[in-house]
Design an enzyme around this catalytic site. Structure first.
Site, PDB file in Angstrom:
ATOM      1  N   SER A  59       1.135   3.563  -2.282  1.00  0.00           N
ATOM      2  CA  SER A  59       0.437   4.749  -2.809  1.00  0.00           C
ATOM      3  C   SER A  59      -0.451   5.365  -1.730  1.00  0.00           C
ATOM      4  O   SER A  59      -0.452   6.584  -1.534  1.00  0.00           O
ATOM      5  CB  SER A  59      -0.449   4.374  -3.996  1.00  0.00           C
ATOM      6  OG  SER A  59       0.292   3.727  -4.966  1.00  0.00           O
ATOM      7  N   ASP A  73      -6.496   0.281   3.239  1.00  0.00           N
ATOM      8  CA  ASP A  73      -5.065   0.603   3.290  1.00  0.00           C
ATOM      9  C   ASP A  73      -4.843   2.029   3.800  1.00  0.00           C
ATOM     10  O   ASP A  73      -3.897   2.297   4.540  1.00  0.00           O
ATOM     11  CB  ASP A  73      -4.408   0.388   1.914  1.00  0.00           C
ATOM     12  CG  ASP A  73      -5.275   0.851   0.752  1.00  0.00           C
ATOM     13  OD1 ASP A  73      -6.360   1.438   0.991  1.00  0.00           O
ATOM     14  OD2 ASP A  73      -4.883   0.642  -0.402  1.00  0.00           O
ATOM     15  N   GLY A 106       0.802  -1.232   0.000  1.00  0.00           N
ATOM     16  CA  GLY A 106       0.000   0.000   0.000  1.00  0.00           C
ATOM     17  C   GLY A 106       0.825   1.267   0.000  1.00  0.00           C
ATOM     18  O   GLY A 106       0.508   2.233   0.695  1.00  0.00           O
TER      19      GLY A 106
END
Ligand code: MEV
Length: 323
Positions: free
Chosen positions: A112, A155, A110
């Site tokens: 990003s 996330d 995760g």
């Protein structure tokens, strides 16, 4: 203050992936490999980005062009996060952002979402916006949806709040669980997976079997609810059994691959309580829970099946200011 560094943890899905996109709960834990973002105020009204991990160097554009034109893949989340903040809280200075990661963006941890959360937290601090964790979550989740079009935001939740969460789609419920540390064995398949493609594949596969999909998602919700209770009690054996049941449903959804299946088989043969893929599937990582005295053998069997062991601690701290 004209410079700040913020970090946020990566995540691993414990149970409930895919179902969580469709309004069900999941369990997610934050991991101690972190994304780091430094934000500096500039005199010129520009957005500049250095993100070596995702091959972005020397990227710059006027602030008024945020979100306009072709944005390189590696710059999207940071740029759209700033655009979203700017729309709510107009930014009157230029910004230079530098991102670095303790983990590969290939793992599916995760990166990003974690960098999006870092940017929002850093700007909240630098521009004295005093955003609450829920406001940081909401702006970051909007950013993810603007770019991906879909996703549960689990996330983002892990990056903001850290710990281990019982999480319902879009942050409708974000419940931190009081658990003792959870020792997870993590095996990376070496195969890069694309979350949106996998979500779309499930949709296509079940286009004419909607009832079955609804049943699978309801059953996964039951597993997540049982797993929440046993995890808090520290009953890892039962937790492992629930992971195995969840993996069967993920296979039926068509998101597991041979490589992951073999790594999971190896882990179970070595005596793990439970093992399953973690995340969208199609690659990325699998996780296993094992009695302590069998952990080494579980790792050996995962490696034998072609996996790489990633050393992480779970239940890590959420987004925080570093300096
Ligand atoms: C991807 O890591 C997990 C999914 O459930 C997508 C999401 O929750 O956003 C497939």
């Amino acid at each position: 203050m004209n410079r700040i560094t913020v970090s946020a943890p990566g995540k691993l899905m414990l149970l409930g992936e895919h179902a969580v996109v469709d309004n069900h709960p999941c369990l997610v834990t934050a991991v101690d490999q972190r994304m780091r973002v430094t934000v500096e105020i500039l005199d010129i009204l520009e957005f500049q980005l250095e993100a070596m991990d995702v091959n972005v160097t020397g990227y710059r554009k006027p602030l008024r062009e945020l979100g306009v034109g072709d944005i390189p893949k590696g710059a999207k989340f940071v740029e759209i996060a700033i655009k979203n903040i700017n729309e709510k809280y107009p930014i009157k200075t230029g910004l230079k952002i530098t991102t670095t990661s303790e983990f590969s963006s290939q793992f599916g941890f995760g990166s990003s979402s974690a960098s999006t959360v870092c940017v929002v937290k850093a700007l909240s601090q630098l521009l004295k916006l005093k955003l609450t964790n829920k406001e940081i979550f909401d702006i970051s989740y909007k950013t993810v949806l603007d770019i991906q079009g879909k996703g549960s935001g689990f996330d983002v939740g892990a990056a903001v709040y850290g710990g281990t969460l019982y999480f319902v789609t879009g942050g409708k419920m974000i419940e931190p669980l009081k658990i003792r540390s959870l020792s997870l064995i993590v095996g990376y398949s070496g195969v890069k997976a694309d979350t949106v493609t996998l979500m779309n594949n499930v949709k296509v596969t079940f286009a004419n079997k909607q009832d079955r999909l609804t049943k699978i998602y309801n059953d996964i919700e039951d597993l997540v609810n049982q797993a929440k209770v046993v995890l808090v009690k520290g009953d890892l054996k039962t937790f492992g059994e629930l992971m195995n049941k969840n993996q069967k449903y993920l296979q039926e959804l068509g998101v597991s691959i041979d490589k992951l299946d073999n790594m999971i088989k190896g882990a179970l043969a070595a005596g793990a309580y439970g093992a399953k893929l973690s995340g969208a599937g199609g690659g990325d990582c699998m996780i296993a829970i094992s009695p302590e005295n069998k952990e080494k053998e579980v790792e050996r069997r995962i490696k034998q099946a072609g996996g790489e062991i990633i050393d992480v601690a779970t239940n890590a701290e959420g987004v925080r200011i570093e300096s």
